[in-house]
Design a protein around this motif. Structure first.
Motif, PDB file in Angstrom:
ATOM      1  N   THR A 202       0.839  -1.285  -0.027  1.00  0.00           N
ATOM      2  CA  THR A 202       0.037  -0.026   0.053  1.00  0.00           C
ATOM      3  C   THR A 202       0.854   1.217  -0.061  1.00  0.00           C
ATOM      4  O   THR A 202       2.000   1.347   0.287  1.00  0.00           O
ATOM      5  N   ASP A 203       0.011   2.466  -0.193  1.00  0.00           N
ATOM      6  CA  ASP A 203       0.996   3.623   0.035  1.00  0.00           C
ATOM      7  C   ASP A 203       1.715   3.705   1.267  1.00  0.00           C
ATOM      8  O   ASP A 203       2.719   4.437   1.427  1.00  0.00           O
ATOM      9  N   THR A 204       0.772   3.506   2.282  1.00  0.00           N
ATOM     10  CA  THR A 204       1.517   3.484   3.705  1.00  0.00           C
ATOM     11  C   THR A 204       2.697   2.792   4.032  1.00  0.00           C
ATOM     12  O   THR A 204       3.715   3.037   4.445  1.00  0.00           O
ATOM     13  N   ALA A 210      10.217   4.408   2.203  1.00  0.00           N
ATOM     14  CA  ALA A 210      10.891   5.719   1.563  1.00  0.00           C
ATOM     15  C   ALA A 210      12.179   6.325   2.266  1.00  0.00           C
ATOM     16  O   ALA A 210      13.239   6.388   1.621  1.00  0.00           O
ATOM     17  N   PRO A 211      12.021   6.452   3.514  1.00  0.00           N
ATOM     18  CA  PRO A 211      13.641   7.153   4.241  1.00  0.00           C
ATOM     19  C   PRO A 211      14.500   6.145   4.222  1.00  0.00           C
ATOM     20  O   PRO A 211      15.658   6.871   4.266  1.00  0.00           O
ATOM     21  N   SER A 212      14.246   5.106   3.976  1.00  0.00           N
ATOM     22  CA  SER A 212      15.478   4.172   4.050  1.00  0.00           C
ATOM     23  C   SER A 212      15.872   3.879   2.543  1.00  0.00           C
ATOM     24  O   SER A 212      17.048   3.037   2.405  1.00  0.00           O
ATOM     25  N   MET A 213      15.335   4.329   1.557  1.00  0.00           N
ATOM     26  CA  MET A 213      15.673   4.069   0.004  1.00  0.00           C
ATOM     27  C   MET A 213      16.213   5.180  -0.758  1.00  0.00           C
ATOM     28  O   MET A 213      15.946   5.588  -1.741  1.00  0.00           O
ATOM     29  N   THR A 228      -0.909   3.967  -5.064  1.00  0.00           N
ATOM     30  CA  THR A 228      -1.124   5.121  -5.909  1.00  0.00           C
ATOM     31  C   THR A 228       0.045   5.988  -6.095  1.00  0.00           C
ATOM     32  O   THR A 228       1.103   5.824  -5.640  1.00  0.00           O
ATOM     33  N   HIS A 229      -0.182   7.325  -6.602  1.00  0.00           N
ATOM     34  CA  HIS A 229       0.937   8.399  -6.977  1.00  0.00           C
ATOM     35  C   HIS A 229       1.453   8.764  -5.535  1.00  0.00           C
ATOM     36  O   HIS A 229       2.557   9.206  -5.360  1.00  0.00           O
ATOM     37  N   ARG A 230       0.603   8.726  -4.516  1.00  0.00           N
ATOM     38  CA  ARG A 230       0.964   9.213  -3.063  1.00  0.00           C
ATOM     39  C   ARG A 230       2.106   8.410  -2.576  1.00  0.00           C
ATOM     40  O   ARG A 230       3.404   8.848  -2.425  1.00  0.00           O
ATOM     41  N   GLY A 231       2.202   6.860  -2.866  1.00  0.00           N
ATOM     42  CA  GLY A 231       3.333   6.142  -2.163  1.00  0.00           C
ATOM     43  C   GLY A 231       4.546   6.196  -2.961  1.00  0.00           C
ATOM     44  O   GLY A 231       5.496   6.422  -2.492  1.00  0.00           O
ATOM     45  N   ILE A 232       4.203   5.997  -4.607  1.00  0.00           N
ATOM     46  CA  ILE A 232       5.553   6.378  -5.311  1.00  0.00           C
ATOM     47  C   ILE A 232       6.007   7.729  -5.386  1.00  0.00           C
ATOM     48  O   ILE A 232       7.300   7.935  -5.275  1.00  0.00           O
ATOM     49  N   GLY A 233       5.155   8.697  -5.150  1.00  0.00           N
ATOM     50  CA  GLY A 233       5.582   9.957  -4.987  1.00  0.00           C
ATOM     51  C   GLY A 233       6.553  10.404  -3.816  1.00  0.00           C
ATOM     52  O   GLY A 233       7.368  11.136  -3.669  1.00  0.00           O
ATOM     53  N   GLU A 234       6.284   9.555  -2.624  1.00  0.00           N
ATOM     54  CA  GLU A 234       7.159   9.690  -1.356  1.00  0.00           C
ATOM     55  C   GLU A 234       8.397   9.418  -1.662  1.00  0.00           C
ATOM     56  O   GLU A 234       9.329   9.550  -1.153  1.00  0.00           O
ATOM     57  N   PRO A 253      -6.265   2.231 -10.169  1.00  0.00           N
ATOM     58  CA  PRO A 253      -6.762   3.037 -11.177  1.00  0.00           C
ATOM     59  C   PRO A 253      -7.058   4.597 -10.379  1.00  0.00           C
ATOM     60  O   PRO A 253      -7.069   5.464 -11.430  1.00  0.00           O
ATOM     61  N   ALA A 254      -6.689   4.586  -9.322  1.00  0.00           N
ATOM     62  CA  ALA A 254      -6.762   6.035  -8.725  1.00  0.00           C
ATOM     63  C   ALA A 254      -5.401   6.743  -8.861  1.00  0.00           C
ATOM     64  O   ALA A 254      -5.349   8.040  -8.499  1.00  0.00           O
ATOM     65  N   PHE A 255      -4.383   5.995  -9.344  1.00  0.00           N
ATOM     66  CA  PHE A 255      -2.989   6.762  -9.715  1.00  0.00           C
ATOM     67  C   PHE A 255      -3.286   7.931 -10.464  1.00  0.00           C
ATOM     68  O   PHE A 255      -3.908   7.841 -11.754  1.00  0.00           O
TER      69      PHE A 255
END
Length: 466
Positions: A202-204, A210-213, A228-234, A253-255
């Motif tokens: 999930t985005d969560t 993200a902070p480790s990558m 969605t764009h939220r997780g990839i965006g982070e 589909p909500a991306f």
């Protein structure tokens, strides 16, 4: 003067042998003489692979690990180990003996750098523990469905990996993923997660990773409808250097590509991006999507573009202007162009072939009745090496009988640089035989031969998991 193999300078043998791709041919070279054996056997064992479609694949697993466990000298040559088939239906005592063989063989592979162990239910804790003792291991590709066969906590001990690829990760593996990524984050450069329709990623979760990558170069997320764009965006916004490759396939589909574009622009996330793979939903408003993607890639030094529709249909038509703009921005660098499960016009295809001056790989979809017109476009691409054509399936086709004929029709119109051709599920190498006509003039005739490279052809990876 009669020359023999012994007259070949020894320093040339490594160069010659590096062009040999089939293990069987390397095995033959090992039998020529001691000098040939010294160089060929290192290349024979450098990459060891067993795929499910190999003849007697499961019995070969046993023979392989007997060799690696009993011959440490040969095991030292192994740099890449791929086990994609494994005998599971064995009596408990025999299976225990096989695991013992595997662990002893792996421990002897002291120069192992890359391991893929992907058969569902075949990865055990003892295998992971043995791999954990390989001092040079930096790439790990595993089936993430532990199902009680292995302890996911062992994964956190792999703390110096540069590449992680997880296939169908279970809830237990997902649970330890943040701590695992945290442990190996400083060295991690490539992360791939492949699922079918997993709701576990999930985005969560991605936000927690993200902070480790921050040093990540390549990211691929496939078959995760909760992302969605939220997780990839982070992930892209916290990255220090900017990604060089990204794959976003079969996500939610909500991306929102508009929002993702804004995030990437704000952080200059794609300033180093050379490769992108995108899957588009059939319900996506294509004009808005293409506008966003065009802007998203406007500052990227793009070399590879792969786009496909999630639902295979001729009704998905991307506007010609999109392809024209992409070619205008990136044509001087694009080496691979892949368009699948969607229609591209002949005009757009001809433009791609004529203006992408360094294009080496091209994958498209068409109908058989349109094949000659499509093939004529290929002639304009003067540096093509590999072509793959998928067909919209029509009724009453005898596909197996016609695919080789289709491939030959294509090759006859292609530049002489083409060395690989594929149609649907078949791939061949292209050879050109020199012939002489009735007027004693020499000409070349293209022929198709068996595909010999152990790597799975790239076009079969474009829509993986779809």
């Amino acid at each position: 003067m009669t020359l023999s193999f012994d007259d070949i300078p020894l320093e040339l043998l490594p160069i010659i042998f590096d062009s040999i791709v089939r293990a069987q041919h390397l095995a033959f070279l090992c039998l020529v003489n001691k000098s040939f054996n010294e160089f060929a056997i290192q290349r024979l064992y450098r990459r060891v692979y067993i795929y499910a479609w190999h003849t007697k694949a499961k019995s070969k697993v046993v023979l392989l690990f007997q060799t690696l466990s009993n011959c440490p000298r040969l095991a030292r040559y192994v740099s890449r180990l791929e086990i994609r088939a494994f005998p599971k239906a064995l009596p408990s005592s025999s299976y225990s003996d096989l695991l013992d063989l595997c662990t002893r063989g792996i421990r002897n592979c002291v120069n192992l750098r890359s391991c893929a162990w992907t058969r569902d239910g075949s990865l055990e804790s003892v295998i992971l523990l043995a791999l954990q003792q390989c001092p040079q291991l930096e790439e790990l590709e595993i089936n993430g469905k532990d199902s009680g066969y292995y302890d996911p906590n062992i994964l956190t001990r792999f703390s110096k990996l540069a590449r992680i690829s997880l296939i169908m990760p279970s809830a237990q593996v997902i649970e330890i993923l943040p701590s695992w990524i945290s442990a190996t984050g400083p060295t991690l450069r490539n992360l791939t997660m492949i699922c079918q329709t997993s709701s576990l990623i999930t985005d969560t979760l991605l936000e927690s990773l993200a902070p480790s990558m921050t040093e990540l170069d390549q990211l691929s997320i496939i078959g995760c409808p909760k992302v969605t764009h939220r997780g990839i965006g982070e992930i892209v916004s916290t990255n220090h250097n900017g990604l060089t490759s990204i794959g976003l396939e079969r996500l939610s589909p909500a991306f929102d590509m508009t929002s993702f574009n804004r995030i990437c622009k704000e952080h200059r996330a794609f300033r180093r991006l050379r490769s992108i793979t995108l899957a588009v939903h059939i319900e996506t408003p294509f004009q808005t999507w293409t506008d966003d993607v065009t802007e998203l890639l406007s500052t990227a030094p793009l070399e590879i573009l792969q786009v496909y529709a999630m639902t295979p249909t001729a009704k998905v038509v991307v506007p010609d202007n999109f392809w024209k703009t992409i070619v205008t921005m990136h044509g001087s660098r694009l080496k691979r162009f892949s368009i699948d499960r969607m229609t591209i016009s002949l005009g757009a295809l001809r433009d791609i072939c004529s203006r992408c001056s360094v294009l080496e790989q091209l994958f498209v979809v068409t109908t058989r009745h349109n094949l000659d017109d499509v093939s004529s476009c290929f002639a304009a691409a003067r540096n093509l090496r590999a072509i793959h054509v998928n067909f919209y399936h029509e009724l009453n086709e005898t596909q197996e009988r016609s695919m080789m004929n289709d491939a030959l029709r294509i090759v006859r119109q292609c530049p002489a640089t083409v060395t690989q051709i594929g149609c649907d599920t078949r791939v061949w190498n292209v050879r050109r035989e020199v012939r002489m006509n009735d007027r004693a003039e020499l000409y070349t005739l293209p022929t198709l031969t068996r595909y010999e490279n152990p790597d799975i052809p790239e076009q079969f990876l474009v829509a993986r998991g779809a």
